[in-house]
Design an enzyme around this catalytic site. Structure first.
Site, short mmCIF file in Angstrom:
data_model
loop_
_atom_site.label_atom_id
_atom_site.label_comp_id
_atom_site.label_asym_id
_atom_site.label_seq_id
_atom_site.Cartn_x
_atom_site.Cartn_y
_atom_site.Cartn_z
N GLN A 135 0.83 -1.20 0.00
CA GLN A 135 0.00 0.00 0.00
C GLN A 135 0.87 1.26 0.00
O GLN A 135 0.36 2.36 -0.07
CB GLN A 135 -0.87 0.03 1.27
CG GLN A 135 -1.93 -1.04 1.32
CD GLN A 135 -2.60 -1.10 2.70
OE1 GLN A 135 -2.39 -2.03 3.45
NE2 GLN A 135 -3.40 -0.10 3.04
N PHE A 142 -6.03 -4.24 3.28
CA PHE A 142 -6.79 -3.90 4.49
C PHE A 142 -5.91 -3.29 5.59
O PHE A 142 -6.27 -3.36 6.76
CB PHE A 142 -7.53 -5.13 5.03
CG PHE A 142 -8.28 -5.89 3.97
CD1 PHE A 142 -9.39 -5.31 3.36
CD2 PHE A 142 -7.87 -7.15 3.57
CE1 PHE A 142 -10.08 -6.00 2.37
CE2 PHE A 142 -8.56 -7.83 2.57
CZ PHE A 142 -9.66 -7.25 1.97
N GLU A 144 0.41 -1.91 4.66
CA GLU A 144 0.78 -0.49 4.78
C GLU A 144 2.23 -0.38 5.21
O GLU A 144 3.05 0.21 4.54
CB GLU A 144 -0.14 0.23 5.76
CG GLU A 144 0.27 1.71 5.91
CD GLU A 144 -0.71 2.55 6.71
OE1 GLU A 144 -1.79 2.06 7.04
OE2 GLU A 144 -0.36 3.71 7.00
N ARG A 190 -5.98 7.39 17.12
CA ARG A 190 -7.25 7.28 16.43
C ARG A 190 -8.30 6.60 17.32
O ARG A 190 -9.49 6.93 17.23
CB ARG A 190 -7.09 6.54 15.08
CG ARG A 190 -8.31 6.66 14.19
CD ARG A 190 -8.05 6.25 12.76
NE ARG A 190 -7.52 7.30 11.91
CZ ARG A 190 -8.27 8.20 11.25
NH1 ARG A 190 -9.58 8.18 11.36
NH2 ARG A 190 -7.70 9.12 10.51
N ARG A 199 -7.90 -1.73 8.57
CA ARG A 199 -9.15 -1.01 8.31
C ARG A 199 -9.79 -0.43 9.59
O ARG A 199 -10.31 -1.16 10.42
CB ARG A 199 -10.14 -1.97 7.65
CG ARG A 199 -11.19 -1.31 6.80
CD ARG A 199 -11.98 -2.37 6.08
NE ARG A 199 -12.64 -1.83 4.91
CZ ARG A 199 -13.18 -2.58 3.95
NH1 ARG A 199 -13.12 -3.88 4.01
NH2 ARG A 199 -13.77 -2.02 2.92
N PHE A 202 -7.99 1.37 11.78
CA PHE A 202 -6.76 1.90 12.37
C PHE A 202 -6.95 2.33 13.83
O PHE A 202 -6.64 3.45 14.21
CB PHE A 202 -6.31 3.10 11.51
CG PHE A 202 -4.86 3.44 11.58
CD1 PHE A 202 -3.91 2.63 10.97
CD2 PHE A 202 -4.42 4.59 12.22
CE1 PHE A 202 -2.56 2.95 11.00
CE2 PHE A 202 -3.07 4.92 12.26
CZ PHE A 202 -2.13 4.10 11.64
N THR A 218 -3.82 11.27 10.55
CA THR A 218 -3.48 12.08 11.72
C THR A 218 -2.01 12.53 11.64
O THR A 218 -1.61 13.42 12.36
CB THR A 218 -3.75 11.30 13.02
OG1 THR A 218 -3.09 10.04 12.95
CG2 THR A 218 -5.24 11.09 13.22
N ALA A 251 -6.07 5.05 5.47
CA ALA A 251 -6.90 6.04 6.16
C ALA A 251 -8.10 6.47 5.32
O ALA A 251 -8.59 7.59 5.45
CB ALA A 251 -6.06 7.27 6.57
N GLU A 297 -12.91 2.78 5.34
CA GLU A 297 -12.95 2.28 6.71
C GLU A 297 -14.27 2.47 7.45
O GLU A 297 -14.67 1.58 8.20
CB GLU A 297 -11.83 2.96 7.53
CG GLU A 297 -10.44 2.58 7.08
CD GLU A 297 -9.40 3.53 7.62
OE1 GLU A 297 -9.39 4.72 7.21
OE2 GLU A 297 -8.60 3.12 8.48
#
Lengths: 773, 510
Positions: free
Chosen positions: A196, A227, A231, A309, A341, A343, A441, A510, A717
């Site tokens: 990703q 998902f 990442e 988060r 997904r 996060f 964020t 995100a 998400e």
């Protein structure tokens, strides 16, 4: 082209088997293979690594460890705390120690079995509870607070407290982690990675090889699901093959089998949260104190941002006058848990949803009604815990609309009638909403680029910084480009995501992929269209002023009201080339107005919020604890949908994945910290019969979101959290087994066993304490 | 012979000196470079590797069978026609299964899609997919992590049973059972890596067995295939497995092609089912006459597994959680065993000796099972409880048979369980409490209590001992409730659990 149902841009290739993933790419000559060497202990000193026997295996070329890394032995997305290969000590079962390189996968496998690692075991912390007891954390607590929460709790007419534990979740992307590195001349390297985040893979490889990033090109053709699991943690396999390719001068491929993937990569963080809540007699929350602990695993990975988060979403859609939310990331000897997904958001939202469910049970009222009482609204109920004023709150509107369209009230009555007549089968209906903040964020991630090339025949190549993992990002980008440039979809080719086309990209994560890249694509296309406009005007023989009125649509360019003034994009492109007009353009976008001060816990971290709600009806079998979702109704806010077919698919898939997390997906580790549920046969993701039998998803109408590309909204998400409505429904059904209204005690994930325990408890027949890990 | 041939997408493929343990998936991807077929789990549990083959050897007529290519050993496809996702379209024209999935927006990441398409392809030519739960059975072996299944459900409903008049239908209609073993009664495939035999006469089989003490039997191969792929599938951290354990299968003997091994026989004395009968065929053949069998098979495994899995394979590996065993125990089945000299028939409970051990003697095979008719005064049903209803391994499975006289007194009772002990086993103490008593709630409660003394179940990753105990007793209670009106309960159209203690309700949809 915007707002129309479209097939996924690879759909034809998907259904014919022509879509290529990393392991399907034609293999370069002299290809080598690689497999990771991983720790067998949860925590141990490495005394000795003996690779001699492995090197004697025919076909094995090398076993590389940290000593073979020319640059930094580092592979952390946050720049600290995670070496690529263990340095003297291993911190979890499955931590990478090295990589075996061989002429075939079979040779690597045999080599792997022949490596002898001698360990001296050290004490290990294997879950979040043990970490709390040992005070094992990374960093300081994160805190969000407002008002004097202790005093408000004291004053509240109704006080209650409790705990919420949620389990981890394996991503179970169908395509496991994979990468292929092809060395070029002069120290260059081309890496194909199922990631990703191509730019981060590029960065990690450059650092590990101790070269400039310009020498490394990372390409992601597509992913077979991600998902969040690709990442940060696609970087390690890619780094291993890049290192191996640089050492051997030959191309090297790695593809994890399912067991390796499940045992060696991080998952959704298991959480432990405890709360104290105060409410008035009607069910309005007055004060709430929550402490959340995330099982982070052995390295920080993205956990700091994930716990933030969580805190940002402990309120979900509800205004809570006084609050204190504290989050800690617990250091354990597990795999390093990572993005998945939502996060950290789902782990926050489930807590407040559980609180409201329990509050409704205490008050003996409809849990949907309690939720409605507590929504954010106009001032003074419009202020988030972090000082961001909420605009255009859509929670109540969605609530009322869905309660009506799903027939919630009537069905609830009908279900209660059914439950009175049925002794062993009970039904439940549950409502839950979601509000989810959109933006990374991490502020610098909120930028994106695109690069568009128009050829003199009017065909177009489209590059942007986002990656395609099945979410339909490419389809949306194509729709935006086709619409903005006014060319048909079949004249635009979506290029593989590559770091030599758009530099310094953010992770596609995100939920922001289409917001950020879409606006960059739109801007690039607009630039090109405006460059072509005078060419078209010249071609049509109209004055430049009239050119302002030209319409670019579906490969044609015309002036409304003037039938003679009509030409094609193809002709204009050719004319532009002849007239020496530049036919390529970049687009760039950064989200305006976002900022956050973590030390003060104040700011505007989100560009906007996405909303949605679900009603789930479930049937529970009181003899076995089995259950089935009979129907699910969802109303979700995606702004003005760019591609409704894609958005609907995201909502449906996210919901079922959320249900999976909270019901059947159960990770079990043994007392040595080894994962026992490491395959499709032991870890249950939902199958077709677990999805709702009757599944009705609608997108909120008249929902344009100002300040986002074509007034659309992020979708990846937020609907994941709508799966919580299945838990609300389960609580309703389980409660019906009790002769008197009472609190339901349902452990998560709500496997049939957990449900049967809760049913037995409700029937006044509690099971002995769980003996299982 | 060190070679054989088969067809892939109607192209003749010659196989020479390929190791017999090569999986079909590996061969397709690595040798033929047909990379459309994917590996998602390598244990037959995700369906990404689904391909279809045309099987004309079954007793129920020629049919396409969707199978997990990751578990199929290549020599098993000898002389067969295999179709992969690459072979369905004709020029630019997609196959209706492909087109339907596309029209319903049924692919997202696309990785499960080839397998989904192949299961839908089979569905296109099936004529018996007349209920939602059958469509779910058809597709439950294909895990999709992206879509939430709604579009897949709609797409398969659209194409199921449409049978377009195309080259595939022609192939299906022309298919004839191949004359077994034209030249070589041993069906031999001998390579430098090991041998694979598919004998088509018992004589050839027993000759082979006397010469080949290292022979391992394979009967469908979903379990042997697993042994191969899980070895090849890498080493889980923290365990040590010796390299090269593939060579521990130097000689494989497939029992699929032996005469009569796929038979389906119904007579006054009961039913005889050949040991090589695929489980899907058994499921179909028992739907009317032996509902406890077909009901267990519905949740037994994915259809792809049931297409290759056989009665013999399921019983002979004697797993404690083999789901067929409890049904056969409850129905009083017998095993027909055969060696060179003679046949013998042993009651099914004597067949399971210990954990993964059977009564088969050296050189003896299971030829068939015999199941007696369920008498008119008998009640019988089967249950399987697992974390996931479909495509999962049992936490507990159970099958019950209770017979009562005119006064509702229990005259015969067999309560059989899987997942409760080291072998599938009957609950003898609980059975004893039933005999001679009136079939009533209090009798059932006494039996449920006695179950506690019958079994000492264990805690594992699937379920706790508490859950196993509780469910074991509750299944018996449920059986009592469920058989009050219907003595041989069939699958309900939309079960919320393995058991339906209430009478049918007013479901309007579906």
């Amino acid at each position: 082209m915007i707002g129309k149902n479209l097939s996924h841009d690879s759909a034809t290739r998907h259904v014919t088997g022509q879509a290529r993933y990393i392991d399907d790419l034609p293999e370069p000559r002299d290809l080598l293979h690689a497999l990771p060497l991983a720790s067998a202990h949860a925590h141990a000193r490495i005394l000795h690594i003996d690779v001699d026997a492995a090197l004697d295996v025919p076909g094995v070329l090398a076993v590389l460890t940290e000593a073979d890394i020319p640059g930094e032995n580092a592979c952390s997305p946050v720049g600290w705390g995670e070496p690529l290969f263990a340095e003297g000590v291993v911190h979890c079962v499955g931590q990478y120690i090295g990589v075996v390189i061989g002429e075939s996968v079979a040779a690597c496998r045999a080599g792997l079995s022949a490596v002898r690692v001698e360990y001296e075991p050290l004490p290990a912390i294997l879950d979040v509870h043990a970490a709390i007891e040992k005070e094992s954390y990374f960093g300081e607590p994160a805190v969000l607070s407002r008002g004097d929460v202790d005093a408000e709790l004291e004053r509240a007419p109704l006080r209650f407290s409790g705990e919420v534990d949620t389990g981890g979740q394996d991503h179970f992307y169908l395509e496991t982690q994979a990468a292929l590195a092809v060395p070029g001349e002069n120290g260059t390297m081309h890496v194909f990675s199922s990631t990703q985040h191509p730019s981060e893979v590029q960065e990690k490889i450059a650092d590990i090889l101790n070269v400039g990033r310009h020498l490394i090109v990372v390409t992601c053709p597509r992913m077979g699901g991600a998902f969040g699991g690709k990442e940060s943690q696609a970087a390690q396999p890619a780094a291993m093959v890049a290192l191996a390719a640089s050492q051997t001068g030959r191309p090297v491929k790695i593809r994890y089998d399912r067991k390796t993937d499940m045992c060696q990569t991080g998952k959704r963080h298991p959480y432990h949260s405890k709360f104290e809540a105060g409410a008035d007699k009607d069910g309005r929350l007055l004060a709430l104190k929550v402490e959340s602990f995330a099982d982070t695993g052995w390295s920080p990975d993205l956990s700091r941002a994930i716990i933030s988060r969580t805190l940002f979403h402990l309120d979900n859609a509800y205004f809570i006058p006084a609050l204190r939310f504290t989050g800690r990331i617990a250091r354990t000897n597990n795999v390093s848990h990572t993005a998945f997904r939502g996060f950290g958001g789902p782990q926050g939202v489930i807590v407040i949803e559980e609180i409201l469910s329990r509050l409704a049970e205490l008050l003996r009222v409809d849990p949907a009604a309690v939720r409605r009482l507590n929504y954010y609204g106009d001032a003074p109920r419009g202020m988030s815990p972090f000082g961001q004023r909420l605009k255009d709150v859509r929670a109540t509107r969605i609530h009322d609309s869905l309660i009506d369209s799903s027939g919630y009230r009537g069905r609830r009555e009908e279900i209660e009638r059914f439950n009175r007549e049925s002794s062993w089968t009970k039904r439940g209906i549950g409502f839950s909403p979601v509000k989810f903040g959109i933006s990374f964020t991490k502020k610098e991630y909120n930028q994106a680029g695109a690069y568009i090339l128009v050829y003199a025949d009017g065909t177009v190549q489209l590059n942007h910084g986002g990656t395609e993992m099945g979410q339909g990002l490419h389809t949306k980008m194509l729709a935006i480009a086709a619409h903005t440039l006014g060319v048909p979809l079949d004249r635009i080719r979506m290029m593989d995501t590559a770091t030599d086309k758009v530099p310094n990209t953010s992770a596609t994560a995100a939920s922001s992929g289409s917001d950020l890249n879409g606006e960059a694509v739109r801007r690039a296309c607009e630039k090109l269209r405006e460059r072509l406009r005078p060419v078209a005007a010249w071609l049509l023989g109209i004055v430049p002023d009239e050119g302002d009125g030209l319409v670019f649509e579906d490969g044609e360019i015309w002036l409304p009201g003037n039938p003679a003034a009509r030409t094609t994009f193809q002709e204009v492109a050719k004319a532009a080339y002849d007239a020496r007009v530049q036919l390529s353009a970049t687009g760039y976008y950064r989200t305006p107005g976002i900022h956050f001060d973590p030390s003060a816990g104040v700011g505007n971290p989100f560009h906007y919020f996405a909303y949605g709600a679900a009603v789930t009806e479930i049937e529970v079998n009181g003899l076995t604890g089995e259950y089935r979702i009979r129907r699910a109704d969802i109303l979700h806010d995606v702004g003005d949908s760019l591609v409704p077919s894609i958005d609907k698919g995201q909502v449906e898939g996210a919901y079922v994945q959320g249900v999976g997390w909270l019901t059947m997906e159960e990770l079990v580790w043994d007392e040595m910290g080894r994962l026992l549920t490491h395959g499709a046969s032991t870890y249950n993701v939902p199958a077709i019969g677990d999805a709702p039998v009757d599944f009705r998803v609608s997108l909120l109408p008249d929902a344009g979101q100002e300040g986002v590309v074509y007034k659309s909204k992020a979708v990846g998400e937020p609907p994941f959290m709508l799966g919580i409505s299945a838990i609300v429904a389960l609580r309703h059904a389980i409660g019906a087994f009790s002769s008197t209204p009472s609190q339901v005690e349902l452990r998560l994930p709500a496997t049939p066993e957990a449900v049967l325990r809760a049913v037995d408890m409700a029937r006044g027949n509690p099971a002995p304490a769980a003996t299982k890990a | 012979m060190n070679r054989f041939h088969f067809w892939v997408n109607d192209r003749l493929i010659e196989v020479e000196d390929e190791p017999p343990t090569t999986t079909l998936l590996h061969f397709l991807r690595e040798r033929l470079r047909l990379t459309g077929t994917k590996e998602g789990c390598a244990e037959g549990d995700c369906g990404a590797c689904t391909v279809v083959y045309l099987d004309a050897t079954g007793p129920l007529g020629p049919r396409f069978r969707a199978i997990n290519s990751c578990l199929v050993l290549l020599p098993m496809m000898r002389d067969r026609r295999v179709y992969t996702v690459e072979g369905l379209s004709s020029g630019d024209a997609l196959h209706p299964a492909q087109q339907a999935l596309l029209n319903h927006f049924g692919s997202q990441c696309g990785f499960c899609t080839p397998g989904v398409v192949m299961s839908m392809f089979e569905a296109t030519y099936r004529l018996d997919l007349d209920a939602d739960f059958k469509l779910e059975d058809q597709m439950c072996g294909n895990l999709c992590r992206c879509t939430g299944y709604r579009p897949i459900r709609e797409a398969v409903a659209e194409v199921a049973g449409t049978r377009p008049r195309d080259r595939f239908l022609e192939m299906l209609q022309q298919a004839k059972a191949d004359p077994p073993c034209s030249e070589d009664p041993l069906g031999s495939y001998e390579t430098s890596h090991g041998s694979f035999y598919a004998p088509c006469s018992f004589e050839a089989l027993f000759d082979l067995l006397s010469n080949e003490p290292r022979a391992s039997f394979v009967c469908g191969g979903t379990d042997v295939g697993l042994a191969v792929t899980m070895h090849a599938g890498g080493r889980p951290p923290g365990t040590s497995r010796e390299a090269g354990s593939e060579s521990s299968l130097p000689c494989l003997v497939s029992l699929e092609d032996l005469p009569g091994m796929k038979k389906l026989q119904k007579s006054e004395a009961g039913f005889v089912f050949g040991a090589s009968l695929p489980l899907t065929d058994l499921e179909e053949a028992t739907a009317t006459d032996l509902p406890p069998v077909s009901r267990m098979l519905r949740y037994f495994a994915a259809r792809q597994i049931k297409h290759r899995g056989t009665i013999g394979g399921n019983l002979c590996n004697a797993s404690p959680i083999g789901d067929l065993a409890p049904v056969l125990l409850a129905l009083g089945a017998t095993c027909i065993l055969r060696d060179r000299a003679r046949r013998r028939e042993v009651p099914i409970e004597d067949f399971f000796v210990d954990y993964r051990e059977t009564a088969l003697a050296e050189g003896e095979i299971l030829e068939a099972i015999r199941i007696p008719h369920i008498p008119g005064d008998g009640r019988a049903a089967s249950y399987k409880v697992s974390k996931r209803r479909e495509l999962d391994i049992s936490s507990v499975s159970a099958s019950f048979f209770v017979r009562t006289d005119a006064n509702e007194k229990v005259t015969e009772a067999r309560l059989a369980y899987g997942g409760m002990a080291a072998t599938p086993a009957r609950a003898k103490l609980a059975e004893a409490t039933l005999l001679g008593k009136r079939w009533s709630t209090s009798t059932v409660e006494a039996a449920a209590k006695a179950l506690d003394s019958d079994f000492e179940p264990i805690d594992d990753l699937r379920a706790s001992a508490w859950y196993r105990r509780t469910v074991a007793a509750n299944l018996l209670r449920g059986f009592f409730l469920e058989t009050r009106e219907e003595r041989l309960p069939r699958l309900s159209a939309r079960p919320s659990g393995t058991i339906e203690p209430e009478s049918p309700r007013t479901d309007v949809e579906g």
